[in-house]
Each structure stands twice: as C-alpha cells, then as structure tokens.
Design a protein around this motif. Sequence first.
Motif, short mmCIF file in Angstrom:
data_model
loop_
_atom_site.label_atom_id
_atom_site.label_comp_id
_atom_site.label_asym_id
_atom_site.label_seq_id
_atom_site.Cartn_x
_atom_site.Cartn_y
_atom_site.Cartn_z
N LEU A 179 8.49 -10.83 20.45
CA LEU A 179 7.29 -10.30 21.09
C LEU A 179 6.31 -11.46 21.22
O LEU A 179 5.96 -12.10 20.22
CB LEU A 179 6.68 -9.18 20.25
N ILE A 180 5.90 -11.74 22.45
CA ILE A 180 4.96 -12.83 22.72
C ILE A 180 3.66 -12.22 23.21
O ILE A 180 3.62 -11.62 24.28
CB ILE A 180 5.53 -13.82 23.77
N GLN A 181 2.61 -12.34 22.40
CA GLN A 181 1.30 -11.82 22.76
C GLN A 181 0.43 -13.01 23.16
O GLN A 181 0.45 -14.05 22.50
CB GLN A 181 0.68 -11.09 21.58
N CYS A 182 -0.32 -12.83 24.24
CA CYS A 182 -1.14 -13.92 24.79
C CYS A 182 -2.62 -13.61 24.57
O CYS A 182 -3.05 -12.46 24.73
CB CYS A 182 -0.85 -14.07 26.28
N PHE A 183 -3.37 -14.65 24.22
CA PHE A 183 -4.79 -14.50 23.92
C PHE A 183 -5.59 -15.65 24.52
O PHE A 183 -5.11 -16.78 24.58
CB PHE A 183 -5.03 -14.52 22.40
N ARG A 184 -6.83 -15.36 24.91
CA ARG A 184 -7.77 -16.42 25.27
C ARG A 184 -8.24 -17.09 23.98
O ARG A 184 -8.09 -16.54 22.89
CB ARG A 184 -8.97 -15.84 26.01
N ASP A 185 -8.86 -18.24 24.12
CA ASP A 185 -9.39 -18.95 22.95
C ASP A 185 -10.39 -18.12 22.15
O ASP A 185 -10.52 -18.28 20.94
CB ASP A 185 -10.06 -20.27 23.37
#
Length: 106
Positions: free
Chosen positions: A79-85
């Motif tokens: 599972l790859i979750q993406c986030f802003r800084d």
Amino acid sequence: GQAGIAIPGLPESLVFAANQTEQKVNFYNPEGNNCLFLMTLYVDDCQCWQSGYIAAGQGYYNITLSEPIAEGEHNAYLLIQCFRDDGTALNSAKVGTKIIASEVNP
C-alpha cells in the motif's frame, strides 16, 4: 497540465528468506515526484512492515518485518500512500505481488 505521481510497480513475485525478519527489497519513491510516500507491506492480509515518510529519489532496500514469514507462497501487496510535505493526504495505490519465502542455503 497537472503533474501526476509515479507509482513504482513490483515484480510478479518477490523472494524472501523464510522464517527471518530481515529482507532485501527495492521499495522507493521515484525521482521527480512532488510528494512523500508512506509504504505498508501486507502479507496474507496482515501488516508486516511500514516505512517512514520517503522523499522522492529515496527508498528502502533492507527492511525488518514485524514477524518472519513461513516457507511457501504468500499473497502480498504494498500500500503506497502519498502525502504533501504539510501532511495533506493525496491519492494512494495498492500494488499486488506474491512473496515466495524459501529457506536460505547455508
């Protein structure tokens, strides 16, 4: 146009050392992504590893599983979750694979 997020694929199967927690992998956030990744590895629907935040161009190549994996073939996904800084959640992806856990020859 809007820039997308590159999600790395996984091979059809990964080979792990059976009954050991230390494993070699190639889990990374591709160069050029404008986000952080948080990766979680599930084996047979059980969470067995989670990364810290991974900046673009960085990755994990040696991981320690929470539990060793028994010898044999197992269903798995990353599972790859993406986030802003700033911590804002973006999209996520679930990348499936098989794990073949085999005994290491001495």
